[in-house]
Design a protein around this motif. Structure first.
Motif: not given
Length: 511
Positions: A270, A274, A332-333, A336, A489, A492-493
């Motif tokens: 992931t 990104a 990860s947040r 995003c 995006t 990815f989220a």
């Protein structure tokens, strides 16, 4: 001992400062040549194909050699490979500066690409080994990303300043003192890390990986410049075929160049995606912005370069801000949010043509710079953290290869959309020679050159039409890029959410 219990000391932070030197230089060398093209063309008189190879061969070889060099660094020692690469980069920089023929400069640029491929994976792998504490490693990766981003931004600025006072070859000489400093300080400030194995080098795998990546990168660039041609299609097929053979071979080897098991790690895959999409946005947008500033807004190359400084400041803020925010929120947040900020930057630049003031354009680039730098910082950290320490060089090489291919894809997508819209919308004055019409439809620069040789009325008409068509294509490309990035995006989220849920459920399952 838990990795997070050992904190880096002065020696590690001093080593990070040393690693900033090659990171800056390799990144600068990707863009510093752009402004020197007119002067070296006058001096060496290359043909159009030779000029294309002078510009592109560095990136081709850099992309193709990253994975082999990362694996070699794991075997022979990351510091050793870094210093050998520094020596080669310095020597070949002098050769490039003294080139007397186009062929000599093409060869020197090819060797610079191979030497550059020894530097980037080594710097990241050494950071992974030196900073085992997660928080400190995030800061170190942020510093590395800042240097890499600044190098790309500073390339045109430094090149413009050198060309004001010296000949075109001076842009290569700047690498020599930097590499000498690295050779002096490296043995003192950098530790050595080696993966001890009894397996031989996979020379066939190295050839397959380089053939695949070179062919794929060439296909993307061909598509960006000429559309879906036979050459682009054949290169794409050759790259995919070589890549398939490479992957099949890696699955059978006891000590593969690329540990395919890394891709089964959700965090690794992931983060890699990104990183690639962030560079897709940055490189694709930068390609069109550089032309817009000079050919539509009429800025000189040096002035256009100086107007990238706000975006560079935004990139620094994004790098450092990502490391700070990741202390309080899951990476990860934060990633995003950074991807959404990147999408917003593209959307700002996709505003209707009448809104394309310099302030709007620079604001969009600043948002883009903040978002991309934050994503690259976090994604690089996640990629290195997900890989075992002994595979740090290979993981770093995979990360950089993904970023390079993402950038090439950005050039292909943004460039193709912009060119297609430009050719569809430009209107040539009546009575213009068909050959001039074709040249004007080919590029905005060609249209402006032709307009300069026409009567005042006809020249103004062609110039206005060409600039309007380019501006419309610019906005369309930015809108398409924003749509692609928004989709990535969301994906990815979703992937990050699934991975976080698995992490939370794992202790309960084990218990």
């Amino acid at each position: 001992m838990d990795d997070t219990s050992r904190l880096a000391g002065r020696s590690e932070w001093a080593g990070l400062a040393v690693l900033a030197l090659p990171t800056l230089l390799v990144s600068m060398d990707m863009s510093i040549l752009f402004l020197a093209t007119p002067s070296l063309s006058a001096a060496l008189r290359p043909g159009s194909a030779e000029l294309l190879w002078i510009s592109d061969i560095y990136g081709f070889l850099l992309a193709g050699a990253l994975i082999p060099m990362g694996a070699i660094g794991d075997r022979i020692g990351r510091r050793k490979l870094l210093l050998l690469g520094a020596l080669a980069f310095g020597l070949v920089s002098g050769l490039a500066a003294l080139a007397t023929t186009p062929a000599m400069l093409v060869g020197a640029r090819a060797l610079l690409g191979i030497a550059g491929a020894t530097l980037l994976p080594s710097t990241l792998a050494l950071i992974r080994n030196m900073f085992t504490n997660a928080r400190q490693r995030s800061i170190a990766i942020g510093v590395w990303t800042t240097c890499f981003t600044l190098g790309g931004v500073l390339g045109p600025i430094v090149g413009g300043l050198l060309l004001e006072f010296f000949w075109w070859g001076s842009i290569f000489l700047i690498g020599i003192p930097i590499m000498l400093l690295l050779l002096l300080l490296g043995p003192i400030c950098l530790p050595e890390f080696v993966e001890r194995t009894g397996f031989p080098y996979d020379l066939l795998g190295i050839g397959q990986s380089m053939a695949s990546l070179l062919a794929l990168t060439f296909a993307l660039k061909q598509f960006a410049e000429h559309g879906l041609t036979v050459m682009a299609g054949l290169s794409l097929m050759a790259g995919l075929t070589a890549g398939r053979l490479f992957l099949r071979r890696q699955r059978r080897l006891d000590a593969p160049l690329v540990d395919l098991g890394l891709f089964r790690n959700a965090a690794f895959s992931t983060a890699l995606a990104a990183n690639s999409f962030a560079l897709f946005a940055w490189v694709g947008a930068s390609l069109l912005v550089a032309q817009y500033l000079q050919l539509v807004m009429g800025l000189s190359p040096l002035s256009a370069g100086l107007w990238t400084v706000p975006a560079a400041a935004g990139s620094v803020a994004g790098c450092l801000g990502a490391a700070a925010l990741s202390k309080y929120f899951p990476p990860s947040r934060v990633a995003c949010g950074a991807l959404l900020l990147t999408t917003t930057g593209l959307a700002v630049m996709a505003l209707p043509p009448g809104s394309f003031g310099l302030g709007v354009l620079i604001s969009g680039m600043v948002l883009l710079g903040i978002g991309v730098a934050a994503v690259v910082t976090l994604a690089t950290d996640l990629v290195l953290a997900a890989a075992p320490a002994e595979k740090a060089g290979a993981a770093a090489a995979i990360s950089e290869t993904g970023a390079d291919l993402g950038g090439s894809l950005g050039v292909a997508v943004f460039g193709s959309i912009g060119i297609a819209a430009y050719r569809a919308l430009i209107v040539a004055p009546a009575g213009l020679d068909p050959r001039d019409v074709e040249s004007a439809r080919d590029t905005l620069g060609g249209a402006l050159d032709i307009a300069a040789g026409l009567s005042a009325a006809a020249g103004d008409q062609l110039r206005a039409s060409a600039q309007s068509a380019f501006t419309s294509g610019f906005g369309l490309a930015m809108a398409a890029g924003a749509a692609i990035l928004l989709t990535s995006t969301v994906l990815f989220a979703w992937a990050a959410l699934r991975w976080n849920e698995k992490q939370r459920s794992r202790p309960a399952t084990e218990n």
